[in-house]
Enzyme design. Structure first.
Site, PDB file in Angstrom:
ATOM      1  N   GLY A   1     -50.134  22.364  20.719  1.00  0.00           N
ATOM      2  CA  GLY A   1     -50.110  21.905  19.380  1.00  0.00           C
ATOM      3  C   GLY A   1     -51.140  21.404  18.960  1.00  0.00           C
ATOM      4  O   GLY A   1     -51.890  20.736  19.640  1.00  0.00           O
TER       5      GLY A   1
ATOM      6  N   GLY B   1     -54.303  18.970  15.968  1.00  0.00           N
ATOM      7  CA  GLY B   1     -54.603  19.699  14.592  1.00  0.00           C
ATOM      8  C   GLY B   1     -56.370  19.092  15.028  1.00  0.00           C
ATOM      9  O   GLY B   1     -56.616  19.125  15.818  1.00  0.00           O
TER      10      GLY B   1
ATOM     11  N   THR C   1     -52.127  18.508  21.303  1.00  0.00           N
ATOM     12  CA  THR C   1     -51.385  18.544  22.624  1.00  0.00           C
ATOM     13  C   THR C   1     -51.313  20.027  23.564  1.00  0.00           C
ATOM     14  O   THR C   1     -51.052  20.530  23.548  1.00  0.00           O
ATOM     15  CB  THR C   1     -49.815  18.596  22.515  1.00  0.00           C
ATOM     16  OG1 THR C   1     -49.679  17.199  20.954  1.00  0.00           O
ATOM     17  CG2 THR C   1     -48.674  18.570  23.051  1.00  0.00           C
TER      18      THR C   1
ATOM     19  N   LYS D   1     -51.384  14.065  25.362  1.00  0.00           N
ATOM     20  CA  LYS D   1     -51.839  14.134  23.823  1.00  0.00           C
ATOM     21  C   LYS D   1     -52.969  13.828  24.161  1.00  0.00           C
ATOM     22  O   LYS D   1     -53.588  12.651  24.291  1.00  0.00           O
ATOM     23  CB  LYS D   1     -50.387  13.556  23.452  1.00  0.00           C
ATOM     24  CG  LYS D   1     -51.163  13.229  21.854  1.00  0.00           C
ATOM     25  CD  LYS D   1     -49.985  14.626  20.922  1.00  0.00           C
ATOM     26  CE  LYS D   1     -50.308  14.558  19.200  1.00  0.00           C
ATOM     27  NZ  LYS D   1     -49.452  15.546  19.012  1.00  0.00           N
TER      28      LYS D   1
ATOM     29  N   ASP E   1     -43.424   8.394  12.633  1.00  0.00           N
ATOM     30  CA  ASP E   1     -43.642  10.068  13.205  1.00  0.00           C
ATOM     31  C   ASP E   1     -42.788  10.391  12.801  1.00  0.00           C
ATOM     32  O   ASP E   1     -42.031  11.274  13.817  1.00  0.00           O
ATOM     33  CB  ASP E   1     -44.623  10.636  13.474  1.00  0.00           C
ATOM     34  CG  ASP E   1     -44.886  11.997  13.037  1.00  0.00           C
ATOM     35  OD1 ASP E   1     -44.855  12.116  11.723  1.00  0.00           O
ATOM     36  OD2 ASP E   1     -45.938  12.272  13.931  1.00  0.00           O
TER      37      ASP E   1
END
Length: 619
Positions: free
Chosen positions: A43, A45, A50, A67, A166
């Site tokens: 994952g 952005g 991640t 992360k 979050d």
């Protein structure tokens, strides 16, 4: 597909075949800190990525989550350094709260250029977004169970002054082994301090679930409650939050598309969703209390976990043994203020160095030195002895390191490379490496046999004041006058991380024998016992009246001895952070202390021009 992933953020082709050690394209090392490898990106952005990774040190369930974050600072100046320090503080705080059974452990963090990496426990299970997509919408009972299980976790975070920022279905995992809800992804988590409440921060979080005030950078505890409310209506309806919100009226329309739900529980969720903070619940306790008043039967699942009960003891859950008893075993007059001391591994002799520039070798019980070694042009600032006792290293104000043969009393090498006072020295446990730190901000690695300079670490921005090398000969920590502690990996010459700074210059630093805990002291009167990998605080030691200038950890890792400018020595239990007793005898500030490798002899040196010997009383 699993790949080895280069940790250089500027690498043009970061993916490498399995089994590679160095990146085939840029040459960077593929293992973060020589421990975490075999990355598979799962994952990310523009500002974070991640990875699913393996911990090569663990034998069972090696999986972990890494992360990676990109610092928002546009240059390598003060702005970027400020962001790094904020990240260190928040990582340390997360390391402390990770002991809750429904929060993933924070194993470590790393820094690579403008990137920061958190290494966390892998939680085996299915997140609630996957659950609603695969199994359908939640019932009233499902939501009630979610709140019962999750609200105590959120209360625990808020008790530790942390806002997650979050909360959403994909960050709530139902753990396979016990079906408990685990809150993950601390990429957005932030510690709330009085100063932070007055500042406008970054708008981190997922927009669909984010409270209005958080979108303006003003996240508060109630912001997490808003996100929890949005999570509930997503799970109840199966629709994304943007499909349930009317931007013109600023109202949520979810009841008509949700299944049957008790009106009291629906009203509770509506209050979580209020755009105006004043109309929303202010705390988790308010939510629970309101539910009780409305007749909601919360049950006992999870609600009995208090913050105190959930936090395990940071070092060990087994009561530590009693602290050893030290008693005076002699005092010698050195003729000058003592700045540095070292003890032979067998505890039979010690060395001191001070303002007069002479290295003196002493035997406990003797009033005259065994030998005096002269060669420095100025005061001596640091000393070290090889494990076999055949070589002494001394660092001086004359910017040199001198190696001596104590048997013959002769100087064997003069090492030049520093352009400032050589303030700290340490020798590896195998006697092969010498590490030095100076006021020139240079940390130097030397081959002890040849005197060759192997490497210079150059990332300190202030004078280096203290260093310590772990018993593994790979973990190196250095402290400087800005209050910063940097952790290095000797074999790869990498900076692993920096720990959150003290507020003033550091005076001393030590590692426990297992290289898992670091102890540092500063002019700010703080002596901190911290997790080496996360910076998480175990204890703040208080008892000395003036700053602690010297630290030594016992070979068994149970006891800490500190020497202070208040002229006293204190003995502490590392596991509890409690002072056992205090030793007195010096009449001026203590500048240096050292323990023998067997823990039997303690030596302290002071500005009162004395060297004091202390023997451990054996049972």
């Amino acid at each position: 597909m699993t790949v080895n992933y280069c940790c250089n953020p500027t690498c043009p082709n970061p993916q490498n075949p399995d089994g590679a050690t160095f990146c085939l394209y840029c040459g960077s090392r593929l293992l973060l800190g020589d421990r975490y490898g075999a990355f598979s990106q799962i994952g990310g952005g523009s500002l974070s990525t991640t990875y699913l990774a393996v911990d090569t040190y663990k034998l069972i369930d090696r999986r972990c989550i890494i992360k990676g974050f990109v610092a928002a600072g546009k240059d390598m100046g003060h702005e970027l350094e400020y962001e790094r320090e904020v990240f260190r503080q928040e990582a340390a705080r997360l390391g402390e709260v990770g002991r809750h059974p429904q929060l993933p452990d924070l194993y470590a963090y790393f820094e690579r250029g403008d990137r920061h990496y958190l290494v966390q426990e892998f939680i085996n299970g299915r997140n609630l977004l996957q659950q609603v997509q695969e199994d359908g919408t939640f019932s009233e009972g499902d939501i009630r169970s979610l709140l019962e299980d999750f609200l105590p976790v959120l209360q625990f975070l808020h008790d530790h002054q942390i806002i997650h920022r979050d909360i959403k279905p994909s960050n709530l995992i139902r753990r396979t082994r016990d079906r408990r809800i685990v809150l993950v992804d601390y990429g957005a988590a932030k510690q709330l301090t009085p100063a932070a409440m007055l500042e406008t921060g970054t708008t981190i979080g997922s927009a669909e679930y984010t409270a209005p005030e958080q979108l303006y950078g003003k996240a508060i505890f109630a912001s997490d409650l808003y996100s929890l409310g949005v999570t509930c209506i997503h799970l109840l309806t199966g629709l994304r939050p943007f499909e349930l919100f009317d931007s013109q009226s600023r109202r949520w329309f979810w009841r008509s598309v949700a299944g049957p739900i008790n009106n009291e529980l629906a009203n509770l969720i509506d209050r979580l969703l209020q755009a105006d903070v004043g109309d929303r619940f202010q705390s988790v306790g308010d939510v629970i209390q309101h539910g009780i008043q409305c007749g909601i039967q919360w049950g006992n699942q999870g609600l009995g976990i208090s913050s105190t009960e959930a936090a395990a003891l940071p070092v060990t859950q087994i009561p530590p043994p009693p602290a050893p008893i030290w008693s005076a075993a002699g005092t010698v007059q050195t003729g000058a203020a003592v700045n540095a001391v070292a003890v032979a591994a067998d505890g039979r002799w010690a060395v001191s160095g001070g303002d007069e520039g002479t290295v003196q070798c002493w035997q406990p019980g003797q009033s005259l030195p065994l030998v005096s070694l002269k060669g420095h042009h100025g005061a001596i600032a640091s000393l070290a002895i090889t494990p076999d006792g055949r070589r002494i290293a001394s660092g001086g104000w004359d910017q040199t390191i001198r190696l001596w043969d104590p048997t013959s009393g002769k100087e064997t090498h003069v090492l030049s490379g520093h352009t400032g006072v050589v303030a700290a020295l340490t020798i590896s446990s195998d006697g092969r490496l010498l590490v030095s730190g100076g006021t020139d901000r240079q940390l130097c690695l030397w081959d002890l046999a040849s005197g060759a300079l192997l490497h210079q670490f150059t990332e300190h921005r202030a004078a280096i004041t203290a260093i310590a090398l772990g018993s593994d000969n790979q973990t190196l920590v250095s402290a400087d006058a800005s209050g910063l502690v940097i952790v290095w990996q000797v074999g790869t010459r990498e900076r692993l991380r920096s720990l959150s700074s003290h507020s003033a210059a550091l005076l001393a630093i030590a590692l426990t024998p297992d290289s898992q805990t670091v102890i540092s002291s500063s002019v700010d009167m703080q002596t901190q016992v911290r997790d080496l990998h996360t910076g998480g605080l175990y204890h703040r030691l208080s008892g000395h009246l003036l700053p602690v200038s010297a630290i030594a950890a016992s070979p068994d890792g149970q006891t800490l001895i500190t020497g202070s400018h208040d002229s006293s020595l204190a003995v502490w239990a590392i596991a509890t952070g409690k002072s056992a007793y205090t030793l007195y005898g010096h009449s001026a500030p203590i500048n240096a202390i050292a323990l023998s490798a067997d823990g039997g002899l303690l030596v302290s040196g002071s500005r009162d021009q004395t060297l004091r010997f202390w023997r451990q009383q054996r049972a």
